[in-house]
Design an enzyme around this catalytic site. Structure first.
Site, PDB file in Angstrom:
ATOM      1  N   HIS A 116      22.051  13.492   6.775  1.00 34.82           N
ATOM      2  CA  HIS A 116      22.150  14.356   5.602  1.00 34.82           C
ATOM      3  C   HIS A 116      22.962  13.691   4.492  1.00 34.82           C
ATOM      4  CE1 HIS A 116      20.229  17.567   7.708  1.00 34.82           C
ATOM      5  NE2 HIS A 116      21.165  17.638   8.634  1.00 34.82           N
ATOM      6  N   GLU A 125      -4.388   4.142   7.895  1.00 36.22           N
ATOM      7  CA  GLU A 125      -3.164   3.758   8.604  1.00 36.22           C
ATOM      8  C   GLU A 125      -3.440   3.318  10.039  1.00 36.22           C
ATOM      9  OE1 GLU A 125      -0.558   7.197   8.650  1.00 36.22           O
ATOM     10  OE2 GLU A 125      -2.284   8.530   8.565  1.00 36.22           O
ATOM     11  N   ASP A 157       2.715   3.114   9.234  1.00 34.43           N
ATOM     12  CA  ASP A 157       1.952   3.210  10.485  1.00 34.43           C
ATOM     13  C   ASP A 157       0.941   2.087  10.619  1.00 34.43           C
ATOM     14  OD1 ASP A 157       2.956   5.239  12.085  1.00 34.43           O
ATOM     15  OD2 ASP A 157       1.901   6.819  11.013  1.00 34.43           O
ATOM     16  N   CYS A 182       0.870   4.455  -0.311  1.00 37.18           N
ATOM     17  CA  CYS A 182       1.939   5.456  -0.324  1.00 37.18           C
ATOM     18  C   CYS A 182       3.019   5.160   0.708  1.00 37.18           C
ATOM     19  CB  CYS A 182       1.389   6.862  -0.122  1.00 37.18           C
ATOM     20  SG  CYS A 182       0.575   7.130   1.467  1.00 37.18           S
TER      21      CYS A 182
END
Length: 548
Positions: A187, A427, A451, A498
Site C-alpha cells: 500500500h 498474451e 504474460d 498494454c
C-alpha cells in the site's frame, strides 16, 4: 554521515527530518497480567467498538482526501472487523483465562496472517497485512493507545507501514518514505507512486529509532544518506530543482499529438485499475485508456458485483474520457488473482489453469452480467471490449456469440446500449501463431507483454529466484511482437501494447519500427514516452491507416 542503498518504489529526490513509525507490537512484548475473564471480554467488546468507529471515520477521510480505491483498503479491514471467524477466535482465547484481551487480539492476528501469507496468491498475501493491522487496532484501543499523527513535513521511516497508517497520514506533510522492508505492490509503494512521493524500500537503514535526525533520499540513484552534511543537502536541493525543471518540460508536451518524425502516430494511453485513476490519466494527458482492469470490481468483495454496480463504474470512466477511447478488459480472475466466491478449484499450475476467458466461457451468466454492463456503458462514449487469455479462434467466436445474445436481450428489454468494438489480448504463444486468423475475427489486438514473456520463455514472472533468467528483451519475445503487429496490419486492424514493456525506453524506437499504434502505460509514464516518440529517429516499416 551514513550512506545506504534501497530499492526505488517511486523516483525523485527529497530531504527532511525523520519521523520513525514504530511497528505494531507483537503479542510477546505485552505483559502477561490479565483481569477476570468477564472483564477482559468487556474490554474486547469496547475495543472492537472503538476500532469500528476509527475505521469508519478513516475510510470516509481517505475517500475524500485520497480516493475511492485507497478507501477500499479500509473497507476490506472493516469487513474483517465484522468477520466472526476473527472476533470469535479472540473471544475463545480470552475465555481460556490465560491471556489478556489485548494480547489475544495480536495472537489471532498473527495466526490469520500466517494463513494468508502461505497462500500462493499476491492479492491474498497482501491481506496478511490487513488482518494484522485490524487486530493491532483493536489491541491498541483496548490499551488506550492512539496511533502517531503526522503534524509537520517529515520523511516517514519504518520497518514497513500498515495499510491504515499509509492512508491516514496528511499527504501534504509527507516528504518521502524510507522503509527497511516493503514491496513494490505494498500500500505504501502504491500510494507513493499515486502521489509522486520519492520512496525507497528494502533499505539498509540502522535498526534504531531515527526520529528527529535528517535524511537525504535520492530514489533515482536508489540511495539514502543519514545525517547528511550541507554539501549533500545542497546536492539534493539542486537535484530537486532539476527534477522539477524536468517535470515542467514534460508538461509542455500536454496537448501534442504523439507523432514520430517519420509520420507514424502512436496513441499514448493509460493503464488503470479503477475509475478513480482516470483523474491521473487526464492529468498526464492520456490519449485514451489502453487497459482498464475490470477485476478490481470483483477482488476483495464478498460476492459478485451487480450489473448496475459495474455499469456505474464503466460509465464513469467512459463518459469522463469521452471522446477518447477506453479499452476495458473483461474479468481476468484466476492465477494470482482469486475470489473465493468464484469457487475455483485448487490447481497445481494456476497460471495454466482456469482463468480469465476460460472462467467466462464456463460460467456464462457471470460473463453476460459483465457484458450487459459494458454494452450499456458503451452508449456513454467510446468504449471497446477486450477478451484476455485467448488461445483459439473458437474461443473468440464463442465470445462473439455471447455478445450477440447480450445485445438481443438488451434490445428486447428496450435498454439503451451500443455494440462496442471487440478485441483480444495477445498474451499466449498460441495467439501469436494464430494472429493472422484471429485478426480476421476482431477489431484490434493489445499485447499483454507480461504474460506473453512468461508463457513464451516458460518462466514464472512471480518467482523471485528466476531474476537472472528473466529477460524482457528476449529475442523470442521481440520476434513475437513483430509477428503480432504485422498480422494485425495485414488484416487492417489496430494493434497496441498494454504490458509493462510499453514504457521501456530502450524499446520505444523498436515499437515504432514494428508499427505499433498504441502504447498503454502507467499514467506517470505517458509524457516521458511521448517525448521519446517525438524525438525518435526510427522509420515505421508496417504502418496502419485505420483508426482505433
Amino acid at each position: 554521515m551514513i550512506k545506504g542503498k534501497g530499492r526505488a518504489a517511486c523516483s525523485g529526490v527529497t530531504f527532511g527530518t525523520i519521523l520513525e513509525i514504530e511497528a505494531p507490537k507483537e503479542s510477546s512484548t505485552l505483559e502477561d497480567a490479565f483481569l477476570p475473564i468477564d472483564k477482559e471480554l468487556e474490554l474486547f467488546e469496547k475495543g472492537l467498538s472503538i476500532a469500528a468507529e476509527e475505521l469508519d471515520l478513516l475510510e470516509e477521510k481517505t475517500r475524500q482526501e485520497v480516493g475511492e480505491e485507497e478507501a477500499e483498503i479500509l473497507g476490506i479491514q472493516r469487513m474483517m472487523l465484522d468477520d466472526p471467524d476473527i472476533s470469535d477466535a479472540i473471544r475463545e482465547l480470552i475465555k481460556g483465562g490465560t491471556i489478556s484481551a489485548a494480547k489475544a487480539c495480536l495472537e489471532v492476528g498473527i495466526k490469520n496472517a500466517r494463513e494468508f501469507e502461505a497462500l500462493d496468491d499476491d492479492y491474498m498475501k497482501a491481506r496478511a497485512a490487513d488482518v494484522k493491522d485490524v487486530t493491532s487496532r483493536i489491541s491498541r484501543a483496548i490499551l488506550g493507545k492512539n496511533t502517531i499523527e503526522l503534524t509537520k513535513p517529515s520523511v516517514i521511516v519504518a520497518e514497513d507501514l500498515t495499510p491504515s497508517q499509509t492512508v491516514s497520514f496528511d499527504r501534504k506533510l509527507i516528504l518521502g518514505f524510507v522503509l527497511r522492508k516493503g514491496t513494490m505492490n505494498s500500500h505504501a509503494s502504491i500510494l507513493a507512486r499515486t502521489m509522486n512521493i520519492p520512496s525507497l524500500i528494502n533499505t539498509e537503514l540502522p535498526k534504531e529509532n531515527l526520529t528527529g535526525r535528517t535524511i537525504a533520499v535520492d530514489a533515482d540513484k536508489q540511495e539514502f544518506i543519514l545525517d547528511p552534511d550541507q554539501d549533500v543537502i545542497n546536492e539534493i536541493i539542486n537535484a530537486k530543482e532539476k527534477f522539477y525543471e524536468r517535470q515542467l518540460q514534460l508538461l509542455k508536451l500536454r496537448g501534442k499529438e504523439t507523432i514520430a518524425p517519420c509520420g507514424h502516430k502512436i496513441v499514448t494511453a493509460a493503464n488503470i485499475g479503477s475509475p478513480d485513476d482516470v483523474e491521473m490519466a487526464l492529468e498526464n494527458d492520456a490519449e485514451g485508456i489502453g487497459l482498464f482492469r475490470s477485476e478490481f470490481l470483483y477482488i476483495g468483495k464478498p460476492t459478485y458485483p451487480s450489473e448496475d454496480e459495474q455499469y456505474r463504474a464503466y460509465a464513469k470512466v467512459v463518459s469522463t474520457m469521452s471522446p477518447r477511447p477506453v479499452i476495458i478488459r473483461t474479468l481476468d480472475i484466476g492465477a494470482d488473482k482469486k475470489c473465493d466466491y468464484f469457487n475455483l478449484p485448487n490447481e497445481e499450475n494456476p497460471a495454466l489453469g482456469l482463468r480469465a476467458i476460460r472462467i467466462c466461457l464456463t460460467q456464462v451468466e457471470i460473463f453476460k452480467t459483465q457484458l450487459r454492463a459494458l454494452f450499456r456503458a458503451a452508449a456513454r462514449g467510446n468504449l471497446l471490449v477486450m477478451f484476455p487469455m485467448i488461445t483459439s479462434v473458437e474461443e473468440v467466436r464463442r465470445c462473439k456469440e455471447i455478445c450477440d445474445e447480450v445485445a438481443k436481450e438488451l434490445t428486447e428489454k428496450n435498454i439503451e446500449y451500443k455494440y462496442p468494438k471487440l478485441g483480444i489480448m495477445i498474451e499466449t504463444p498460441a495467439a501469436v501463431l494464430l494472429a493472422d486468423k484471429l485478426a480476421k475475427e476482431v477489431s484490434f489486438f493489445s499485447v499483454g507483454t507480461n504474460d506473453l514473456m512468461q508463457y513464451t520463455c516458460a518462466i514464472d514472472r512471480q518467482n523471485q529466484h528466476l531474476g537472472a533468467f528473466y529477460n524482457p528483451h528476449h529475442e523470442a519475445l521481440l520476434i513475437a511482437l513483430e509477428m503480432i503487429a504485422k498480422a494485425a496490419h495485414d488484416n487492417n486492424i489496430f494493434c497496441g501494447i498494454c504490458g509493462e514493456l510499453g514504457a521501456d525506453p530502450e524499446l520505444t524506437d523498436k515499437f515504432i519500427e514494428m508499427g505499433f499504434d498504441e502504447l498503454s502505460v502507467t499514467p506517470s509514464s505517458i509524457l516521458p514516452l511521448r517525448e521519446r516518440v517525438l524525438k525518435s529517429s526510427s522509420q515505421c516499416k508496417n504502418p496502419f491507416n485505420g483508426t482505433m
